[in-house]
Enzyme design. Structure first.
Site, PDB file in Angstrom:
ATOM      1  N   TYR A 199       0.845  -1.206   0.000  1.00 40.25           N
ATOM      2  CA  TYR A 199       0.000   0.000   0.000  1.00 40.25           C
ATOM      3  C   TYR A 199       0.877   1.252   0.000  1.00 40.25           C
ATOM      4  O   TYR A 199       0.657   2.185  -0.763  1.00 40.25           O
ATOM      5  CB  TYR A 199      -0.933  -0.005   1.218  1.00 40.25           C
TER       6      TYR A 199
ATOM      7  N   PRO B 111       1.112  15.079   3.453  1.00 41.04           N
ATOM      8  CA  PRO B 111      -0.049  14.377   4.010  1.00 41.04           C
ATOM      9  C   PRO B 111      -0.085  12.936   3.495  1.00 41.04           C
ATOM     10  O   PRO B 111      -0.049  12.704   2.288  1.00 41.04           O
ATOM     11  CB  PRO B 111      -1.237  15.176   3.464  1.00 41.04           C
TER      12      PRO B 111
ATOM     13  N   GLY C  51      -2.293   9.374   4.172  1.00 34.23           N
ATOM     14  CA  GLY C  51      -3.462   8.810   4.849  1.00 34.23           C
ATOM     15  C   GLY C  51      -3.154   7.490   5.534  1.00 34.23           C
ATOM     16  O   GLY C  51      -2.153   6.828   5.240  1.00 34.23           O
TER      17      GLY C  51
ATOM     18  N   SER D  42      -3.322  14.478   6.713  1.00 32.72           N
ATOM     19  CA  SER D  42      -4.268  14.100   5.664  1.00 32.72           C
ATOM     20  C   SER D  42      -5.707  14.131   6.168  1.00 32.72           C
ATOM     21  O   SER D  42      -5.976  13.851   7.335  1.00 32.72           O
ATOM     22  CB  SER D  42      -3.939  12.678   5.193  1.00 32.72           C
TER      23      SER D  42
ATOM     24  N   TYR E 127      -9.476  16.741   1.288  1.00 36.03           N
ATOM     25  CA  TYR E 127     -10.202  16.068   0.206  1.00 36.03           C
ATOM     26  C   TYR E 127     -11.649  16.500   0.369  1.00 36.03           C
ATOM     27  O   TYR E 127     -12.292  16.158   1.364  1.00 36.03           O
ATOM     28  CB  TYR E 127     -10.148  14.541   0.376  1.00 36.03           C
TER      29      TYR E 127
ATOM     30  N   THR F 180      -6.055  19.145  -2.224  1.00 36.92           N
ATOM     31  CA  THR F 180      -5.466  18.216  -3.198  1.00 36.92           C
ATOM     32  C   THR F 180      -6.299  18.230  -4.470  1.00 36.92           C
ATOM     33  O   THR F 180      -7.503  17.988  -4.440  1.00 36.92           O
ATOM     34  CB  THR F 180      -5.383  16.795  -2.592  1.00 36.92           C
TER      35      THR F 180
ATOM     36  N   LYS G   7      -2.409  21.518  -3.909  1.00 36.38           N
ATOM     37  CA  LYS G   7      -1.431  20.413  -3.962  1.00 36.38           C
ATOM     38  C   LYS G   7      -1.743  19.525  -5.166  1.00 36.38           C
ATOM     39  O   LYS G   7      -2.840  18.965  -5.254  1.00 36.38           O
ATOM     40  CB  LYS G   7      -1.518  19.585  -2.678  1.00 36.38           C
TER      41      LYS G   7
ATOM     42  N   SER H 295       3.174  18.394  -7.411  1.00 36.62           N
ATOM     43  CA  SER H 295       3.034  17.024  -6.900  1.00 36.62           C
ATOM     44  C   SER H 295       2.233  16.186  -7.879  1.00 36.62           C
ATOM     45  O   SER H 295       1.296  16.680  -8.503  1.00 36.62           O
ATOM     46  CB  SER H 295       2.306  17.060  -5.545  1.00 36.62           C
TER      47      SER H 295
ATOM     48  N   HIS I 189       1.205  13.216  -6.510  1.00 30.99           N
ATOM     49  CA  HIS I 189       0.702  12.286  -5.506  1.00 30.99           C
ATOM     50  C   HIS I 189       1.648  11.086  -5.350  1.00 30.99           C
ATOM     51  O   HIS I 189       1.228   9.961  -5.112  1.00 30.99           O
ATOM     52  CB  HIS I 189      -0.699  11.804  -5.908  1.00 30.99           C
TER      53      HIS I 189
ATOM     54  N   ARG J 283       0.864   8.071  -7.608  1.00 26.95           N
ATOM     55  CA  ARG J 283      -0.260   7.190  -7.256  1.00 26.95           C
ATOM     56  C   ARG J 283      -1.525   7.533  -8.027  1.00 26.95           C
ATOM     57  O   ARG J 283      -2.519   6.825  -7.942  1.00 26.95           O
ATOM     58  CB  ARG J 283      -0.549   7.285  -5.751  1.00 26.95           C
TER      59      ARG J 283
ATOM     60  N   ASP K 235       6.935  17.791  -4.036  1.00 21.23           N
ATOM     61  CA  ASP K 235       7.172  16.474  -3.437  1.00 21.23           C
ATOM     62  C   ASP K 235       7.245  15.413  -4.526  1.00 21.23           C
ATOM     63  O   ASP K 235       6.966  15.678  -5.696  1.00 21.23           O
ATOM     64  CB  ASP K 235       6.140  16.129  -2.352  1.00 21.23           C
TER      65      ASP K 235
ATOM     66  N   ARG L 110      14.595  11.505  -1.631  1.00 17.95           N
ATOM     67  CA  ARG L 110      15.107  10.451  -0.747  1.00 17.95           C
ATOM     68  C   ARG L 110      16.449  10.785  -0.115  1.00 17.95           C
ATOM     69  O   ARG L 110      16.937  10.043   0.736  1.00 17.95           O
ATOM     70  CB  ARG L 110      15.288   9.125  -1.549  1.00 17.95           C
TER      71      ARG L 110
ATOM     72  N   ARG M 118       6.689   8.832   1.438  1.00 23.55           N
ATOM     73  CA  ARG M 118       7.060   7.466   1.835  1.00 23.55           C
ATOM     74  C   ARG M 118       8.210   7.384   2.833  1.00 23.55           C
ATOM     75  O   ARG M 118       8.153   6.556   3.758  1.00 23.55           O
ATOM     76  CB  ARG M 118       7.354   6.629   0.589  1.00 23.55           C
TER      77      ARG M 118
HETATM   78  C1  LIG Z   1       0.559   5.790   1.452  1.00 19.06           C
HETATM   79  C2  LIG Z   1       0.313   7.155   0.900  1.00 19.06           C
HETATM   80  C3  LIG Z   1      -0.845   7.825   1.241  1.00 19.06           C
HETATM   81  C4  LIG Z   1      -1.067   9.123   0.765  1.00 19.06           C
HETATM   82  N1  LIG Z   1      -2.171   9.786   1.178  1.00 19.06           N
HETATM   83  C5  LIG Z   1      -2.373  11.061   0.737  1.00 19.06           C
HETATM   84  C6  LIG Z   1      -3.483  11.810   1.212  1.00 19.06           C
HETATM   85  O1  LIG Z   1      -4.254  11.351   2.031  1.00 19.06           O
HETATM   86  N2  LIG Z   1      -3.642  13.056   0.714  1.00 19.06           N
HETATM   87  C7  LIG Z   1      -2.789  13.618  -0.201  1.00 19.06           C
HETATM   88  O2  LIG Z   1      -2.982  14.750  -0.636  1.00 19.06           O
HETATM   89  N3  LIG Z   1      -1.704  12.929  -0.635  1.00 19.06           N
HETATM   90  C8  LIG Z   1      -1.478  11.680  -0.177  1.00 19.06           C
HETATM   91  N4  LIG Z   1      -0.380  10.999  -0.590  1.00 19.06           N
HETATM   92  C9  LIG Z   1       0.607  11.677  -1.468  1.00 19.06           C
HETATM   93  C10 LIG Z   1       1.650  12.384  -0.618  1.00 19.06           C
HETATM   94  O3  LIG Z   1       1.099  13.498   0.036  1.00 19.06           O
HETATM   95  C11 LIG Z   1       2.843  12.887  -1.471  1.00 19.06           C
HETATM   96  O4  LIG Z   1       2.331  13.654  -2.527  1.00 19.06           O
HETATM   97  C12 LIG Z   1       3.724  11.774  -2.005  1.00 19.06           C
HETATM   98  O5  LIG Z   1       3.822  10.709  -1.090  1.00 19.06           O
HETATM   99  C13 LIG Z   1       5.114  12.315  -2.285  1.00 19.06           C
HETATM  100  O6  LIG Z   1       5.899  11.358  -2.894  1.00 19.06           O
HETATM  101  P1  LIG Z   1       6.963  10.439  -2.114  1.00 19.06           P
HETATM  102  O7  LIG Z   1       6.175   9.412  -1.367  1.00 19.06           O
HETATM  103  O8  LIG Z   1       7.767   9.868  -3.221  1.00 19.06           O
HETATM  104  O9  LIG Z   1       7.768  11.317  -1.189  1.00 19.06           O
HETATM  105  C14 LIG Z   1      -0.117   9.720  -0.111  1.00 19.06           C
HETATM  106  C15 LIG Z   1       1.044   9.031  -0.448  1.00 19.06           C
HETATM  107  C16 LIG Z   1       1.272   7.773   0.062  1.00 19.06           C
HETATM  108  C17 LIG Z   1       2.557   7.086  -0.282  1.00 19.06           C
END
Ligand SMILES: Cc1cc2nc3c(=O)[nH]c(=O)nc-3n(C[C@H](O)[C@H](O)[C@H](O)COP(=O)(O)O)c2cc1C
Length: 376
Positions: free
Chosen positions: A54, A107, A109, A136, A159, A185, A249, A271, A273, A276, A304, A308, A328
């Site tokens: 996840y 953020p 979740g 989040s 959200y 977002t 965002k 960003s 996300h 994702r 973002d 790393r 992450r």
């Molecule tokens: C497990 C997970 C959950 C996330 N949940 C949210 C969220 O609830 N709201 C949101 O705006 N972005 C969410 N994101 C995106 C992150 O805010 C961020 O944009 C992203 O993780 C940055 O990339 P990185 O993981 O490579 O650092 C999530 C990312 C991950 C990995």
């Protein structure tokens, strides 16, 4: 573990001796932890396959997840020499606040899926290590509980539900918890195609084992927490319904950066996300220059995705980002060790940034300018 092995993990990673000793008193063998990737490995062993899938998962074939990280490898640093770098400041000013450093927690979740400390552990670590955290909408712990348990000064990610009355209640909760900034977002009209995610998280929420703390009691059964009909008018709606500053965002083009500027937002986060949402989005660091160019210093531009290393932070700042966010990496720390793991992640990244600033010949964040990087 031998005493020699104990001294190795932190060799050169910039953490103080007393801190090393404190961490080494814990039960976990930290002898392999030199960087955030070592925490990723450790988290995989501790929190199990489902949670790791996840956390590390992304859209489709994870091309954008990889691109975010790989793109930093294509940027080189142009270091300057013979500069006194004895003292380095990582402080920045952002949204009217002085931050100790430009590394912010994105953020994320459902953090209790990674470790029972969840968002409260993350907030305590952020407070202790002096980093800014964004909570989040879909945190497991409610924003008011995270704020009261940790005393961290939190920012809030929104959200919006299709029912704006639900969104109003959410905003009121965030404001009551002391949040001054709202990150809307904008890359999630629907959830991306995440084939590796599995169903464990959903099952845990359905069974009540994990909660969506903020939506408890306010989101009617079956209603989504995302709104596919949202348009730019949402910025005006938000301004009329919250006192918080508004940051978008998920901006990845100069066209949308201009629209954001026209709507009078307070900032944006470049960003995708973390790869994702839409597969084949460009790497965020490749989107940054056109956006920085468009905004031209009018308001902060954060970024973002794929950060790393301290050098990645340095490169993003050099290309015009006001601050960076990480997702992450701190969750790997959380999954591996709970709150102390988040602290360790933040310590490692800040120590790397300071050393990289010294090696490049920069003593403060404002000195990290475009001349310090070159792209192939
Ligand atoms: C497990 C997970 C959950 C996330 N949940 C949210 C969220 O609830 N709201 C949101 O705006 N972005 C969410 N994101 C995106 C992150 O805010 C961020 O944009 C992203 O993780 C940055 O990339 P990185 O993981 O490579 O650092 C999530 C990312 C991950 C990995």
């Amino acid at each position: 573990m031998s005493s020699i092995a104990l001294s190795l993990p932190f060799a050169g990673c910039g953490i103080s001796n007393s801190r090393k000793n404190e961490l080494l008193k814990s039960d976990t063998d930290l002898s392999t932890v030199k960087n955030v990737f070592d925490l990723e490995k450790l988290s995989g062993e501790v929190m199990g396959k489902d949670a790791l899938n996840y956390l590390n998962g992304g859209a489709d074939d994870l091309r954008t997840v990889r691109a975010n990280y790989d793109a930093y490898g294509k940027i080189q640093i142009r270091a300057r020499r013979l500069i006194d770098v004895t003292t380095v400041s990582t402080k920045i000013e952002l949204f009217g606040k002085t931050l100790d450093n430009p590394i912010i927690l994105s953020p994320v979740g459902f953090q209790a899926f990674f470790h029972s400390d969840g968002e409260i552990g993350t907030a305590k670590a952020a407070e202790k290590k002096d980093h800014q955290m964004i909570v989040s909408s879909v945190s497991n712990f409610a924003i008011e509980d995270i704020a009261s348990e940790s005393k961290a000064d939190l920012w809030f990610q929104l959200y919006p539900s299709t029912d704006r009355e639900v969104t109003k209640l959410l905003l009121a909760k965030a404001e009551a918890a002391g949040c001054k900034i709202c990150f809307l977002t904008v890359d999630t009209p629907v959830v991306g195609n995440r084939e590796t995610h599995g169903t464990t998280l959903l099952e845990m929420i359905k069974s009540g084992e994990l909660e969506m703390g903020n939506f408890k009691d306010i989101l009617p059964e079956g209603m989504s927490f995302t709104d596919p009909s949202m348009t730019w008018d949402m910025v005006d709606w938000l301004r009329a319904n919250t006192k918080m500053k508004i940051v978008l965002k998920g901006i990845v083009t100069s066209e949308d950066a201009r629209m954001a500027k026209e709507r009078g937002v307070d900032g944006i986060v470049v960003s995708n996300h973390g790869g994702r949402q839409l597969e084949s989005n460009r790497a965020t660091i490749d989107c940054l220059p056109e956006i920085v160019n468009e905004i031209n210093g009018e308001f902060p531009v954060l970024i973002d995705g794929g950060i790393r290393r301290g050098t990645d932070v340095f490169k993003a700042l050099a290309l015009g980002a006001t601050a960076v966010c990480i997702g992450r990496p701190f969750c790997w720390g959380l999954g591996a060790l709970g709150q102390p793991g988040v602290e360790l992640t933040l310590e490692i990244l800040k120590a790397e940034l300071i050393r990289d600033m010294q090696l490049a010949g920069t003593t403060s964040i404002d000195k990290i300018t475009r001349e310090f990087v070159t792209t192939k």
